[in-house]
Motif scaffolding. Structure first.
Motif, mmCIF file in Angstrom:
data_model
loop_
_atom_site.group_PDB
_atom_site.id
_atom_site.type_symbol
_atom_site.label_atom_id
_atom_site.label_comp_id
_atom_site.label_asym_id
_atom_site.label_seq_id
_atom_site.Cartn_x
_atom_site.Cartn_y
_atom_site.Cartn_z
ATOM 1 N N GLU A 17 1.251 -1.291 0.373
ATOM 2 C CA GLU A 17 0.142 0.053 -0.061
ATOM 3 C C GLU A 17 0.601 1.054 -0.045
ATOM 4 O O GLU A 17 0.626 1.680 -0.705
ATOM 5 N N ARG A 18 1.884 1.179 0.832
ATOM 6 C CA ARG A 18 2.624 2.552 0.816
ATOM 7 C C ARG A 18 3.396 2.157 -0.516
ATOM 8 O O ARG A 18 3.291 3.438 -0.972
ATOM 9 N N LYS A 19 3.614 1.335 -0.809
ATOM 10 C CA LYS A 19 4.852 2.031 -2.427
ATOM 11 C C LYS A 19 3.377 2.195 -3.705
ATOM 12 O O LYS A 19 3.675 2.981 -4.374
ATOM 13 N N TYR A 20 2.200 1.364 -3.388
ATOM 14 C CA TYR A 20 0.826 1.611 -4.249
ATOM 15 C C TYR A 20 0.999 2.900 -4.382
ATOM 16 O O TYR A 20 1.076 3.833 -5.647
ATOM 17 N N GLU A 21 0.879 4.485 -3.088
ATOM 18 C CA GLU A 21 0.447 5.379 -3.344
ATOM 19 C C GLU A 21 1.189 6.034 -4.003
ATOM 20 O O GLU A 21 1.016 6.865 -3.978
ATOM 21 N N GLN A 22 2.392 6.171 -3.773
ATOM 22 C CA GLN A 22 4.254 6.690 -4.117
ATOM 23 C C GLN A 22 3.708 6.651 -5.708
ATOM 24 O O GLN A 22 4.074 7.036 -6.327
ATOM 25 N N GLU A 23 3.758 5.401 -6.405
ATOM 26 C CA GLU A 23 3.588 4.600 -7.380
ATOM 27 C C GLU A 23 2.730 5.716 -8.511
ATOM 28 O O GLU A 23 2.441 5.748 -9.984
ATOM 29 N N LEU A 24 1.167 5.028 -7.750
ATOM 30 C CA LEU A 24 -0.251 5.547 -8.765
ATOM 31 C C LEU A 24 0.016 7.127 -9.141
ATOM 32 O O LEU A 24 0.350 7.493 -10.870
#
Length: 430
Positions: free
Chosen positions: A406-413
């Motif tokens: 979730e942390r990386k998803y929010e960064q990459e989105l």
């Protein structure tokens, strides 16, 4: 006279009437394109409807809207990004079928405590139709799924990252249990004399002994604690272990509901903590069943009816006392388990097809089931044992992976969305 209606400009010639050889054409502007987005368009009606929805939502929340031109631009930007994602989902072949949409509608209605007819009435009051809602749900599904597909290729989580997260203070705090605590405090002022310190120690030890003998913690806290929560029975609410000062952060781990600590010296005095309740982060037990089976599949040389008769003959042989493992090795059409006498080893029930799981869960340990059919063929099974295993470590690892994802998803989105927009052909007609 053949009239064509332009898809892109939405202009239709309406009410064409002939009178005495004279043609009267009434032209009505039904809609117009506000943006061309790759292979699709966004219409003025779509933009207007979304602006109305956003305005209504913000008004209900009591928020303040930006100037109208700014709001329109923001909404149009959102529609463009949504459209690009839906187009990409379709190119990928990502599905969102009618059954899934219907299930989502039912779930939304259920969450609002409404039947479907009641839900339809509520939608009409909001100015929405069921078809419009289904369209939006389908779009949301496609957008969510295309994001997951695109970003899953960019997000990689290593075992070392998981371990580092589990060992970090943030990880411990996020994944740890919460305890509902109460305390008894015997104050000791800074610079107290030896005599005063000894009196405090004697007092807290006396309280501790009363607790060991079954005294009520809340009553003792109200009568004997010097803390500011004494009047509340010493309750201090929900806390995670990582939020407690040493040594309580270590002592509290593993304590059961009803347990209390020994008296501990702190800068404020001598404290006893009791665990009144706890939630989350606890041991995760996984139910498993040891089972073995015999599977017979229909073949070009053995029809469905003949297969059923064959499994019934094996069932009769088992009833007559023949060995299950030997019959499985000789006759079972499941090559993986046949060599083990039909054993599937210890298995989690949800890993099995519903037909098999239902019979397995209703069969007592040691007994052999009657023949039954699944999508794979005809079975006989024997339950050899049941157990619950501690799956806490794997559960915590999965929680850590979810948190990291979730942390990386929010960064990459936002990066991915910007790239999607940059690579697209977008022509704004406003």
């Amino acid at each position: 006279m053949k009239i064509k209606i332009s898809k892109f400009w939405g202009v239709a010639l309406m009410a064409v009437t002939l009178y005495s050889g004279v043609t009267y054409a009434q032209v009505k502007n039904l809609d117009r394109v506000v943006a061309i987005v790759d292979e699709d368009v966004i219409m003025q009606s779509q933009l207007d409807n979304r602006v109305k929805e956003v305005t209504a939502t913000v008004s209900k929340r009591g928020g303040e809207l930006p100037p109208h031109d700014v709001l329109v631009k923001q909404v149009l930007d959102r529609l463009i990004l949504e459209d690009l994602q839906v187009q990409l989902a379709r190119r990928y072949g990502i599905p969102a079928d009618d059954d899934e949409v219907s299930a989502a509608v039912i779930e939304i209605a259920k969450n609002n405590g409404l039947t479907i007819p009641q839900f339809q009435m509520a939608l009409r009051k909001e100015g929405l139709t069921m078809n419009e809602l289904r369209t939006q749900i389908r779009r949301d599904m496609l957008i969510s799924r295309v994001r997951q597909r695109a970003l899953s290729e960019k997000i990689h989580i290593t075992d070392q990252e998981v371990q580092n997260f589990l060992n970090s203070e943030m990880g411990k705090l996020q994944l740890s249990e919460e305890y509902y605590l109460a305390s008894i405090l015997v104050p000791v002022r800074q610079g107290s004399s030896y005599v005063d310190v000894k009196k405090a120690e004697d007092k807290v030890l006396a309280i501790y002994k009363q607790l060991q003998n079954g005294a009520d913690f809340h009553r003792l806290a109200m009568s004997a604690s010097g803390g500011d929560r004494a009047i509340d029975g010493g309750d201090i609410g929900w806390r995670k272990a990582a939020q407690l000062p040493p040594p309580f952060d270590q002592m509290i781990n593993g304590m059961k509901v009803g347990d209390f600590t020994q008296p501990v010296s702190t800068p404020g005095g001598l404290i006893i903590l009791k665990v009144m309740d706890k939630r989350g982060g606890s041991k995760v037990l996984q139910d498993e069943i040891s089972v073995r089976h015999i599977l017979l599949k229909p073949t070009p040389l053995r029809s469905e009816a003949e297969t059923q008769k064959a499994i019934e003959r094996l069932s009769q042989r088992l009833s007559n006392g023949e060995d299950f493992a030997q019959l499985a090795k000789k006759f079972s059409d499941d090559p993986g388990s046949a060599q083990r006498g039909g054993s599937l080893n210890w298995i989690e029930p949800n890993a099995l097809v519903p037909e098999f799981r239902q019979v397995m869960e209703s069969t007592p340990v040691g007994e052999i089931s009657k023949p039954f059919q699944s999508r794979y063929g005809w079975h006989i099974l024997q339950v050899e044992g049941r157990r619950s295993t501690d799956n806490t470590a794997e559960y915590r690892k999965q929680q850590a992976m979810n948190a990291l994802y979730e942390r990386k998803y929010e960064q990459e989105l936002p990066i991915w969305l910007q790239q999607l927009r940059d690579d697209a052909y977008v022509e704004i007609k406003l």
